[in-house]
Design a protein around this motif. Structure first.
Motif, PDB file in Angstrom:
ATOM      1  N   VAL A   1      -7.303  -0.276  -7.874  1.00  0.00           N
ATOM      2  CA  VAL A   1      -7.208   0.232  -7.544  1.00  0.00           C
ATOM      3  C   VAL A   1      -8.380   0.356  -6.133  1.00  0.00           C
ATOM      4  O   VAL A   1      -9.723   0.495  -4.970  1.00  0.00           O
ATOM      5  N   LEU A   2     -10.274  -0.003  -7.169  1.00  0.00           N
ATOM      6  CA  LEU A   2     -11.769  -1.000  -7.209  1.00  0.00           C
ATOM      7  C   LEU A   2     -10.955  -1.847  -5.976  1.00  0.00           C
ATOM      8  O   LEU A   2     -12.270  -1.445  -4.837  1.00  0.00           O
ATOM      9  N   THR A   3     -10.155  -2.521  -5.484  1.00  0.00           N
ATOM     10  CA  THR A   3     -10.500  -4.277  -4.950  1.00  0.00           C
ATOM     11  C   THR A   3      -9.433  -3.240  -3.406  1.00  0.00           C
ATOM     12  O   THR A   3     -10.127  -3.781  -2.370  1.00  0.00           O
ATOM     13  N   ILE A   4      -7.960  -3.400  -3.868  1.00  0.00           N
ATOM     14  CA  ILE A   4      -7.398  -2.824  -2.957  1.00  0.00           C
ATOM     15  C   ILE A   4      -7.145  -1.236  -2.059  1.00  0.00           C
ATOM     16  O   ILE A   4      -6.457  -1.208  -0.624  1.00  0.00           O
ATOM     17  N   TRP A   5      -7.487  -0.308  -2.220  1.00  0.00           N
ATOM     18  CA  TRP A   5      -7.294   0.603  -2.378  1.00  0.00           C
ATOM     19  C   TRP A   5      -8.125   0.998  -0.975  1.00  0.00           C
ATOM     20  O   TRP A   5      -8.374   1.275   0.035  1.00  0.00           O
ATOM     21  N   PRO A   6      -9.279   0.317  -1.550  1.00  0.00           N
ATOM     22  CA  PRO A   6     -10.831   0.072   0.117  1.00  0.00           C
ATOM     23  C   PRO A   6     -10.256   0.155   1.320  1.00  0.00           C
ATOM     24  O   PRO A   6      -9.381   0.682   2.620  1.00  0.00           O
ATOM     25  N   ALA A   7      -9.107  -1.077   1.334  1.00  0.00           N
ATOM     26  CA  ALA A   7      -8.903  -2.040   2.306  1.00  0.00           C
ATOM     27  C   ALA A   7      -7.700  -1.140   2.920  1.00  0.00           C
ATOM     28  O   ALA A   7      -8.060  -0.908   4.471  1.00  0.00           O
ATOM     29  N   LEU A   8      -6.315  -0.737   2.156  1.00  0.00           N
ATOM     30  CA  LEU A   8      -5.510  -0.177   2.715  1.00  0.00           C
ATOM     31  C   LEU A   8      -6.243   1.042   3.097  1.00  0.00           C
ATOM     32  O   LEU A   8      -5.550   0.941   4.106  1.00  0.00           O
ATOM     33  N   PHE A   9      -6.913   1.844   2.493  1.00  0.00           N
ATOM     34  CA  PHE A   9      -6.922   3.030   3.316  1.00  0.00           C
ATOM     35  C   PHE A   9      -8.291   3.172   4.011  1.00  0.00           C
ATOM     36  O   PHE A   9      -7.784   3.633   5.325  1.00  0.00           O
ATOM     37  N   ALA A  10      -9.015   2.323   4.202  1.00  0.00           N
ATOM     38  CA  ALA A  10      -9.819   2.006   5.460  1.00  0.00           C
ATOM     39  C   ALA A  10      -9.038   1.788   6.152  1.00  0.00           C
ATOM     40  O   ALA A  10      -9.624   2.284   8.083  1.00  0.00           O
ATOM     41  N   GLY A  11      -7.491   0.564   6.298  1.00  0.00           N
ATOM     42  CA  GLY A  11      -6.969   0.369   7.412  1.00  0.00           C
ATOM     43  C   GLY A  11      -6.144   1.347   8.683  1.00  0.00           C
ATOM     44  O   GLY A  11      -6.558   1.473   9.853  1.00  0.00           O
ATOM     45  N   PHE A  12      -5.598   1.925   7.757  1.00  0.00           N
ATOM     46  CA  PHE A  12      -4.860   3.220   7.927  1.00  0.00           C
ATOM     47  C   PHE A  12      -5.657   4.512   8.393  1.00  0.00           C
ATOM     48  O   PHE A  12      -5.577   4.746   9.540  1.00  0.00           O
ATOM     49  N   HIS A  13      -7.102   4.273   8.250  1.00  0.00           N
ATOM     50  CA  HIS A  13      -7.714   5.757   9.240  1.00  0.00           C
ATOM     51  C   HIS A  13      -8.549   5.565   9.983  1.00  0.00           C
ATOM     52  O   HIS A  13      -8.497   5.566  11.220  1.00  0.00           O
TER      53      HIS A  13
END
Lengths: 179, 308
Positions: free
Chosen positions: B277-289
């Motif tokens: 959650v701490l490593t992948i989610w920020p990258a993933l959701f930042a990408g979507f954003h």
């Protein structure tokens, strides 16, 4: 027919010895021959030695109740009976002859690897003394607190942290103020 | 730029990465539970033998250099002490405490000694984020005050409510708890001070595996004398200190609702996804954003260009 007097005497001695030894094994050690008092002092450090009224206690318990199989009576404790069903009395019957002063040191803990050692769960000397006396004292409402049998030594008082009277008074005064 | 980094590629890559991370981390959560060090030591407490003499409390106080008690150790009025409706507990002045329990139907009361049970997989240890606790191969759960930050999470985590805090010291606060006499005795092959002081041998020190055999033998050979259970064999995943009792454990103050598996098992699955959650989610959701915003800004740009 004539007998050699020496042979007669020898035969009589042998017969007498035989009867005596038979009697001894048959009845085991006589409770009437029990020592009057036994001073238990081998562990006295925090508490003073106990002057144990040995013979007096034989009125309430038979030899095997404390001495297991060593007095020739049959011990019914399953832990002992397994091996000592046929055991005869032994030359040494004191607790400290079998129960070690040191307990739970590597000699006792890892000695269980020794296949010749069958005395599993055998208490040390301190445990043997107390486990023999205390349960019965509790049951019969005899003294069962520490100082009922042995008084504290100076070292013991330090260990238990018995406070001097002045300090106790101070504590009491503090408590009464609080109320 | 557009060729190398398009939306489809980004989403595909992101999904593949998160799937890979989930699979690799899922493997870790299935790691076998730790069943304790071989030949680790323990203590079997036989409540049928304890007479409440408090020698263990006195011995512990001396061995661990704890402050002098309010009442001497041969004062048995302490058994009547109640605080907030509870019997005496361990605190910063005492690592072990004996309490008295009147059992209905029994002529004589039972006494129970409490101290750290030295779990095989301790909750205090696993809850500590600075690794102040160590489970040693000898079986002790020891504590290092030098790295402790004083968060007291271990006090909350312990299912037996054992670690306590030295609130009295403003400059040297620390956790205070039984350490199995680790540095002074256990490492030297000597039994703990409380065990050695017990006149009734209510405390039996030995290898945990041997103690389990011994406990079962006592239960087997004295029918009716004990509950057919060794408390601590499985409680909280197994503890180094275990108990035999002649009365139901709940009547002698034991918490029988303590789970039969390490406390850690309840949070292991959750904790294992935290790194993901701490490593992948920020990258993933930042990408979507960013992708969503990109369209917006582009639209804005064309609009602006059209106006010019």
């Amino acid at each position: 027919m004539k007998y050699n007097p020496k042979t007669v005497i020898a035969a009589a001695v042998l017969l007498l010895a035989g009867i005596l030894s038979l009697g001894r094994y048959g009845q085991a050690m006589d409770q009437m021959n029990a020592l009057e008092t036994v001073t238990i002092d081998s562990l006295a450090e925090l508490y003073q030695p106990v002057k144990f009224q040995h013979k007096w206690h034989t009125k309430m318990a038979s030899c095997k109740d404390c001495h297991h199989h060593t007095t020739g009576q049959q011990d019914m404790n399953p832990n002992c009976f397994r091996c000592h069903a046929q055991s005869r009395e032994t030359s040494r019957v004191a607790c400290k002859d079998c129960h070690t002063k040191k307990q739970f040191y590597p000699e006792q803990v890892t000695a269980r690897d020794n296949r010749n050692l069958y005395h599993i769960d055998k208490p040390g000397l301190k445990g043997a003394y107390h486990l023999n006396c205390v349960p019965c004292h509790v049951k019969k409402n005899a003294p069962s607190h520490c100082e009922g049998c042995h008084a504290l030594t100076e070292k013991g008082k330090e260990f238990i942290q018995v406070q001097d009277k002045g300090k106790n008074k101070a504590a009491a005064a503090k408590e009464s103020h609080a109320h | 730029m557009n060729k190398r980094f398009n939306r489809r590629g980004f989403i595909q890559g992101g999904l593949a990465a998160s799937a890979a991370a989930t699979v690799s981390l899922a493997g870790k959560t299935q790691a076998a539970t730790f069943e304790g060090y071989p030949n680790s030591m323990g203590v079997l407490v036989d409540l049928s033998r304890c007479v409440g003499c408090r020698s263990c409390e006195a011995a512990c106080n001396k061995e661990q250099h704890l402050p002098a008690p309010e009442k001497p150790f041969n004062d048995f009025s302490v058994f009547d002490e109640m605080l907030h409706g509870q019997k005496r507990r361990t605190d910063e002045t005492r690592y072990t405490v004996v309490n008295r329990y009147e059992i209905p139907g029994r002529e004589h009361p039972l006494y129970r000694k409490i101290q750290c049970n030295h779990c095989q997989e301790p909750a205090c240890l696993t809850s500590c984020f600075v690794n102040a606790y160590t489970k040693t191969p000898e079986g002790a759960v020891i504590y290092n005050p030098d790295v402790c930050v004083g968060c007291r999470t271990c006090m909350v985590a312990c299912p037996f409510y054992i670690p306590t805090f030295r609130y009295s010291s403003a400059f040297h606060p620390r956790i205070m708890k039984c350490v199995f006499c680790y540095d002074t005795r256990l490492t030297k092959g000597r039994p703990p001070a409380c065990v050695e002081s017990c006149p009734q041998e209510a405390l039996t020190f030995g290898r945990r595996n041997d103690l389990l055999d011994m406990g079962r033998q006592r239960i087997r050979e004295n029918p009716g004398a004990y509950e057919d259970h060794i408390y601590g064999e499985h409680e909280a995943g197994g503890t180094a200190w275990m108990y035999l009792s002649p009365a139901p454990f709940a009547q002698v103050g034991f918490d029988t609702s303590v789970p039969k598996e390490p406390i850690l098992n309840y949070v292991k699955d959750f904790l294992s996804i935290v790194p993901m959650v701490l490593t992948i989610w920020p990258a993933l959701f930042a990408g979507f954003h960013l992708l969503a915003k990109r369209k917006e800004t582009r639209g804005q740009q064309t609009k602006n260009e059209g106006e010019v």
